[in-house]
Design a protein around this motif. Structure first.
Motif, PDB file in Angstrom:
ATOM      1  N   THR A  25     -65.465 -39.831 -15.185  1.00  0.00           N
ATOM      2  CA  THR A  25     -66.135 -39.892 -16.486  1.00  0.00           C
ATOM      3  C   THR A  25     -65.548 -38.799 -17.370  1.00  0.00           C
ATOM      4  O   THR A  25     -65.734 -37.613 -17.098  1.00  0.00           O
ATOM      5  CB  THR A  25     -67.655 -39.672 -16.345  1.00  0.00           C
ATOM      6  OG1 THR A  25     -68.196 -40.648 -15.464  1.00  0.00           O
ATOM      7  CG2 THR A  25     -68.334 -39.797 -17.702  1.00  0.00           C
ATOM      8  N   SER A  27     -65.090 -37.557 -21.408  1.00  0.00           N
ATOM      9  CA  SER A  27     -65.433 -37.734 -22.812  1.00  0.00           C
ATOM     10  C   SER A  27     -64.855 -36.583 -23.618  1.00  0.00           C
ATOM     11  O   SER A  27     -64.967 -35.417 -23.223  1.00  0.00           O
ATOM     12  CB  SER A  27     -66.956 -37.799 -22.995  1.00  0.00           C
ATOM     13  OG  SER A  27     -67.559 -36.608 -22.547  1.00  0.00           O
ATOM     14  N   LEU A  64     -75.190 -37.284 -16.448  1.00  0.00           N
ATOM     15  CA  LEU A  64     -73.954 -38.073 -16.463  1.00  0.00           C
ATOM     16  C   LEU A  64     -73.484 -38.472 -15.073  1.00  0.00           C
ATOM     17  O   LEU A  64     -72.868 -39.531 -14.906  1.00  0.00           O
ATOM     18  CB  LEU A  64     -72.842 -37.276 -17.150  1.00  0.00           C
ATOM     19  CG  LEU A  64     -72.867 -37.194 -18.678  1.00  0.00           C
ATOM     20  CD1 LEU A  64     -71.843 -36.182 -19.158  1.00  0.00           C
ATOM     21  CD2 LEU A  64     -72.590 -38.550 -19.294  1.00  0.00           C
ATOM     22  N   PRO A  82     -73.045 -42.512 -16.257  1.00  0.00           N
ATOM     23  CA  PRO A  82     -71.776 -42.057 -16.835  1.00  0.00           C
ATOM     24  C   PRO A  82     -71.510 -42.613 -18.234  1.00  0.00           C
ATOM     25  O   PRO A  82     -70.617 -42.108 -18.930  1.00  0.00           O
ATOM     26  CB  PRO A  82     -70.727 -42.583 -15.843  1.00  0.00           C
ATOM     27  CG  PRO A  82     -71.476 -42.871 -14.580  1.00  0.00           C
ATOM     28  CD  PRO A  82     -72.845 -43.279 -15.013  1.00  0.00           C
ATOM     29  N   GLU A  83     -72.258 -43.619 -18.664  1.00  0.00           N
ATOM     30  CA  GLU A  83     -72.015 -44.249 -19.965  1.00  0.00           C
ATOM     31  C   GLU A  83     -72.794 -43.572 -21.100  1.00  0.00           C
ATOM     32  O   GLU A  83     -72.743 -44.045 -22.235  1.00  0.00           O
ATOM     33  CB  GLU A  83     -72.412 -45.731 -19.906  1.00  0.00           C
ATOM     34  CG  GLU A  83     -71.698 -46.526 -18.827  1.00  0.00           C
ATOM     35  CD  GLU A  83     -70.184 -46.564 -19.052  1.00  0.00           C
ATOM     36  OE1 GLU A  83     -69.789 -46.614 -20.239  1.00  0.00           O
ATOM     37  OE2 GLU A  83     -69.439 -46.524 -18.062  1.00  0.00           O
TER      38      GLU A  83
END
Length: 308
Positions: A25, A27, A64, A82-83
């Motif tokens: 994950t 970001s 997360l 995780p989204e």
């Protein structure tokens, strides 16, 4: 007028460094967060203040991580998502401030907040009767209300000349809406009201101070119920609980030392987390099922400090 913009570059990697790994994950986002604070002086004692800003609420690592842990108090599993996306918050505040004299204040204000993609913890009942709480983004939320603050020295009579009274109260209306989840309810964790009261004693000649504090918040959603159609698992609310704290301190050894006594949660009221069986959100002890409860106990602390 004070204004500016804060620029944040946020880079977060959770789990594996390989993109092919399902635990990966990653970001990375740039945020431009403007802020404005304008104050108009109506007189030497009165201010009219307007503020506006944009802030972000980023998901925590636990929210997360795609990790399933069992919570024995909830009797359910808690799993990360995780989204999850960050929440962007737009804040607006208008306030009237009056300062009658040194150490005194009277202010009243109104505020508004808009949340894009707020993060909430929701209940999902899996197959076989298993219960799991996950973290999800809802579409949007908003809250608005009014706040009152008051601080007054009680020296209008000799018997109370060392006392100061202060109070703070707020009313908050919040709403979460989402077309996909068919949501229209208060924001998780947001109380409809808060009340804070304080009585302070200060005898400067003797180095003696004491403070008595009272706090209470209104019922609020602690955990969101099952959002799937027809599941019928109600939200879990946290019932109001009054808190009363006391602190007293005394300067000693030529005012270089200080002895302080703290007593926290004097009332020691039970904290109830319940589910509604009717349309009333207020706690009905005789009829509402209690999911779990806590009794924290009264805490005593005695400290000594010395300044060299």
């Amino acid at each position: 007028v004070v204004w500016g913009v804060r620029v944040e570059n946020y880079d977060q990697l959770v789990g594996s460094t390989r993109k092919s790994d399902p635990r990966f994950t990653h970001s990375r986002v740039n945020d431009f967060l403007p802020g404005l604070n304008a104050t108009y002086r109506l007189s030497t004692k009165i201010n009219l203040r307007l503020s506006a800003s944009q802030t972000v609420i980023r998901p925590e690592l636990r929210e997360l991580a795609f990790l399933n842990l069992y919570d024995f108090e909830l009797n359910a599993s808690v799993q990360g998502n995780p989204e999850l996306k960050r929440t962007k918050v737009s804040n607006f505040d208008l306030r009237y401030e009056l300062y009658p004299r040194f150490g005194e204040v009277f202010s009243i204000g109104v505020f508004y907040k808009h949340f894009a993609d707020p993060i909430e913890q929701m209940f999902n009942e899996s197959s076989g009767g298993a219960s799991t709480f996950n973290f999800k983004n809802t579409e949007k939320a908003q809250s608005y209300g009014a706040e009152l603050e008051f601080r007054r020295q009680l020296d209008f009579t000799p018997a109370l000349r060392n006392f100061t009274f202060q109070a703070n109260a707020a009313y908050i209306y919040s709403r979460v809406t989402d077309k996909i989840f068919d949501l229209d309810r208060p924001l998780q964790g947001q109380s409809p009201y808060t009340v804070n009261l304080g009585l302070m004693y200060d005898w400067q000649e003797q180095g003696l101070t004491a403070t008595l504090l009272f706090n209470q918040i209104g019922e609020r959603i602690y955990l969101v119920g099952d959002i799937s159609a027809g599941a019928g698992s109600p939200d879990i609310y946290e019932a109001p609980r009054p808190l009363l704290d006391f602190q007293i301190s005394k300067k000693v050894i030529k005012r270089k030392g200080e002895i302080r006594l703290n007593i926290a949660d004097i009332l020691n009221q039970t904290q109830y987390f319940y589910q509604n069986t009717d349309d009333k959100t207020s706690f009905q002890k005789a009829g509402d099922p209690i999911r779990f409860s806590r009794k924290w106990g009264t805490t005593f602390g005695l400290t000594f400090g010395y300044a060299l």
